[in-house]
Scaffold this motif. Structure first.
Motif, PDB file in Angstrom:
ATOM      1  N   LEU A 192       0.826  -1.207   0.000  1.00 14.43           N
ATOM      2  CA  LEU A 192       0.000   0.000   0.000  1.00 14.43           C
ATOM      3  C   LEU A 192       0.860   1.257   0.000  1.00 14.43           C
ATOM      4  N   LEU A 193       1.915   1.257   0.808  1.00 15.36           N
ATOM      5  CA  LEU A 193       2.813   2.407   0.843  1.00 15.36           C
ATOM      6  C   LEU A 193       3.524   2.595  -0.498  1.00 15.36           C
ATOM      7  N   ALA A 194       3.936   1.485  -1.109  1.00 14.04           N
ATOM      8  CA  ALA A 194       4.590   1.565  -2.418  1.00 14.04           C
ATOM      9  C   ALA A 194       3.637   2.114  -3.468  1.00 14.04           C
ATOM     10  N   PHE A 195       2.401   1.641  -3.446  1.00 11.81           N
ATOM     11  CA  PHE A 195       1.404   2.107  -4.413  1.00 11.81           C
ATOM     12  C   PHE A 195       1.133   3.601  -4.233  1.00 11.81           C
ATOM     13  N   ALA A 196       0.945   4.025  -2.983  1.00 17.42           N
ATOM     14  CA  ALA A 196       0.648   5.435  -2.708  1.00 17.42           C
ATOM     15  C   ALA A 196       1.818   6.327  -3.124  1.00 17.42           C
ATOM     16  N   ALA A 197       3.045   5.913  -2.795  1.00 15.92           N
ATOM     17  CA  ALA A 197       4.214   6.716  -3.137  1.00 15.92           C
ATOM     18  C   ALA A 197       4.421   6.789  -4.650  1.00 15.92           C
ATOM     19  N   GLY A 198       4.170   5.680  -5.351  1.00 20.27           N
ATOM     20  CA  GLY A 198       4.288   5.687  -6.806  1.00 20.27           C
ATOM     21  C   GLY A 198       3.279   6.619  -7.453  1.00 20.27           C
ATOM     22  N   THR A 199       2.063   6.634  -6.916  1.00 14.41           N
ATOM     23  CA  THR A 199       1.023   7.516  -7.446  1.00 14.41           C
ATOM     24  C   THR A 199       1.370   8.976  -7.215  1.00 14.41           C
ATOM     25  N   VAL A 200       1.811   9.302  -5.996  1.00 12.24           N
ATOM     26  CA  VAL A 200       2.194  10.678  -5.676  1.00 12.24           C
ATOM     27  C   VAL A 200       3.351  11.141  -6.557  1.00 12.24           C
ATOM     28  N   THR A 201       4.315  10.263  -6.782  1.00 14.34           N
ATOM     29  CA  THR A 201       5.467  10.598  -7.623  1.00 14.34           C
ATOM     30  C   THR A 201       5.028  10.936  -9.044  1.00 14.34           C
ATOM     31  N   THR A 202       4.114  10.150  -9.595  1.00 10.06           N
ATOM     32  CA  THR A 202       3.635  10.399 -10.954  1.00 10.06           C
ATOM     33  C   THR A 202       2.921  11.734 -11.058  1.00 10.06           C
ATOM     34  N   VAL A 203       2.066  12.024 -10.088  1.00 10.98           N
ATOM     35  CA  VAL A 203       1.360  13.312 -10.079  1.00 10.98           C
ATOM     36  C   VAL A 203       2.361  14.461 -10.021  1.00 10.98           C
ATOM     37  N   LEU A 204       3.385  14.313  -9.181  1.00  6.17           N
ATOM     38  CA  LEU A 204       4.413  15.341  -9.048  1.00  6.17           C
ATOM     39  C   LEU A 204       5.165  15.545 -10.361  1.00  6.17           C
ATOM     40  N   VAL A 205       5.585  14.447 -10.984  1.00  9.41           N
ATOM     41  CA  VAL A 205       6.318  14.541 -12.252  1.00  9.41           C
ATOM     42  C   VAL A 205       5.458  15.191 -13.323  1.00  9.41           C
ATOM     43  N   TYR A 206       4.190  14.798 -13.393  1.00 10.12           N
ATOM     44  CA  TYR A 206       3.289  15.360 -14.413  1.00 10.12           C
ATOM     45  C   TYR A 206       3.102  16.862 -14.195  1.00 10.12           C
ATOM     46  N   CYS A 207       2.901  17.279 -12.943  1.00  5.08           N
ATOM     47  CA  CYS A 207       2.688  18.699 -12.652  1.00  5.08           C
ATOM     48  C   CYS A 207       3.933  19.516 -12.977  1.00  5.08           C
ATOM     49  N   LEU A 208       5.105  18.976 -12.670  1.00  4.44           N
ATOM     50  CA  LEU A 208       6.345  19.689 -12.954  1.00  4.44           C
ATOM     51  C   LEU A 208       6.625  19.762 -14.457  1.00  4.44           C
ATOM     52  N   ALA A 209       6.194  18.734 -15.196  1.00 10.33           N
ATOM     53  CA  ALA A 209       6.474  18.685 -16.636  1.00 10.33           C
ATOM     54  C   ALA A 209       5.466  19.475 -17.458  1.00 10.33           C
ATOM     55  N   ALA A 210       4.311  19.780 -16.881  1.00  9.72           N
ATOM     56  CA  ALA A 210       3.264  20.486 -17.626  1.00  9.72           C
ATOM     57  C   ALA A 210       3.625  21.965 -17.771  1.00  9.72           C
ATOM     58  N   VAL A 211       3.741  22.406 -18.997  1.00  9.63           N
ATOM     59  CA  VAL A 211       4.015  23.814 -19.291  1.00  9.63           C
ATOM     60  C   VAL A 211       2.924  24.320 -20.216  1.00  9.63           C
ATOM     61  N   GLY A 212       2.110  25.238 -19.699  1.00 13.24           N
ATOM     62  CA  GLY A 212       0.996  25.745 -20.501  1.00 13.24           C
ATOM     63  C   GLY A 212      -0.021  24.677 -20.832  1.00 13.24           C
ATOM     64  N   GLY A 213      -0.170  23.715 -19.913  1.00 14.48           N
ATOM     65  CA  GLY A 213      -1.143  22.646 -20.130  1.00 14.48           C
ATOM     66  C   GLY A 213      -0.659  21.554 -21.055  1.00 14.48           C
ATOM     67  N   GLU A 214       0.588  21.652 -21.537  1.00 12.29           N
ATOM     68  CA  GLU A 214       1.140  20.645 -22.452  1.00 12.29           C
ATOM     69  C   GLU A 214       2.339  19.957 -21.802  1.00 12.29           C
ATOM     70  N   VAL A 215       2.419  18.652 -22.010  1.00 12.99           N
ATOM     71  CA  VAL A 215       3.528  17.879 -21.454  1.00 12.99           C
ATOM     72  C   VAL A 215       4.348  17.306 -22.607  1.00 12.99           C
TER      73      VAL A 215
END
Length: 343
Positions: free
Chosen positions: A128-151
């Motif tokens: 469960l901890l691995a799943f939660a951390a993996g999900t949070v990491t993906t959200v973080l990477v996506y938010c950081l990579a999004a520039v003007g709504g485009e990734v």
């Protein structure tokens, strides 16, 4: 594409599907039979039907080999389809769960649970901890990579590399804090293994992975629409932004669920879709389900090698996938950079 070429492509896809199904069955049976304790072909069927005359073989088969092999199929299918989804979404063969930081993030979550002895959900705590951390990491990477709504893929990969570095440092720090027994557990988990697989784990992981695989196959046609461009997909009735977020979430769920129980097994989502794309083309209606089959075959094969290559040893699976996946990633990255240089 002409009618003749289209018919040839369809025939190639059917042949590839038949070969993969046959390989899945053959490697599955080989995985049941091969190991430190070999079950001969003459006893395999008797062990499967629990013949009292081969009680030892039956116990080995049903308590050790079968749950491990089924888990290998589920994990391989999840990782391969996760990679196929990301590659189809971004239109780039470099997109893969371990490359963008999903698996390393999940590793940090597992390490936290191991080091601090957390057990709020029993044996399911670490997954469960691995799943939660993996999900949070993906959200973080996506938010950081999004520039003007485009990734952009290159941005996503660069941020993924940075996140992998940070996650690696965090894991190293946790390993430093951990007692010897926990340290060994973290290190082995980081390299991926199916050793000690149990039916309880298979039951827990089967439902989310099978549901996610079914949904992935169902929406694979929309990935083909995205390849035509966002505007064309929008005209076809696709909500591009919602679909993009949904596919990233689906890919993350598959990768994190696999990593949660098997540890970090990298590059499966890179190798399998890439090889199959060379054979059956880039159409995701075929690529996604065939990736599930190919991923199962690859991880089962790696698991057989892991437990037979060195007598009385159980090597981490991640060693074998990394040996193949590392050079594959390098070649794909070089090809991508050369194309970008021409443009």
């Amino acid at each position: 594409m002409t009618g003749t070429a289209l018919a040839r492509r369809r025939r190639t896809r059917r042949i590839a599907a038949a070969i993969l199904v046959a390989l899945l069955v053959v490697v599955f049976l080989a995985s049941l039979a091969i190991g430190q304790f070999t079950i001969g072909p003459d006893k395999l069927w008797s062990a499967l039907v629990r013949d009292p005359a081969v009680e030892l073989e039956s116990n080995v088969l049903w308590q050790i080999r079968t749950p491990r092999t089924v888990l290998a199929v589920l994990v391989g299918a999840a990782l391969a389809v996760s990679g196929a989804l990301l590659q189809g979404l971004f239109g780039n063969p470099l997109a893969e769960p371990s490359v963008i930081g999903v698996t390393s993030g999940a590793g940090v979550g597992a390490a936290v649970g191991i080091v601090f002895g957390l057990g709020f959900a029993g044996t399911a705590t670490i997954p469960l901890l691995a799943f939660a951390a993996g999900t949070v990491t993906t959200v973080l990477v996506y938010c950081l990579a999004a520039v003007g709504g485009e990734v952009k893929v290159v941005t996503l990969i660069l941020i993924g590399i940075a996140v992998n570095a940070v996650a690696g440092a965090a894991t190293s720090f946790l390993v430093y804090l951990a007692p010897t027994t926990s340290r060994d557990q973290i290190i082995f988990w980081q390299m991926g293994s199916l050793n000690g697989a149990q039916w309880g784990q298979v039951a827990t992981i089967a439902v989310p992975i099978l549901v996610s695989l079914a949904v992935s196959i169902a929406i694979s046609g929309k990935l083909d629409l995205l390849s035509l461009g966002e505007r064309a997909a929008g005209h076809a009735g696709v909500d591009v932004r919602t679909l993009r977020i949904f596919i990233i979430g689906l890919s993350t769920a598959l990768a994190a669920a696999a990593v949660a129980f098997a540890g970090v097994i990298g590059f499966v989502g890179l190798i399998v879709p890439h090889i199959l794309r060379q054979v059956v083309g880039s159409g995701n209606r075929w690529l996604v389900p065939l990736s599930a089959l190919g991923g199962g075959v690859l991880v089962m094969g790696a698991d057989i090698a892991a437990r037979t290559l060195i007598p009385f040893s159980d090597l981490p699976i991640g060693i074998f996938t990394a040996v193949v996946g590392g050079p594959t990633f390098f070649l794909l990255l070089r090809r991508t950079l050369l194309k970008a240089g021409r443009v």
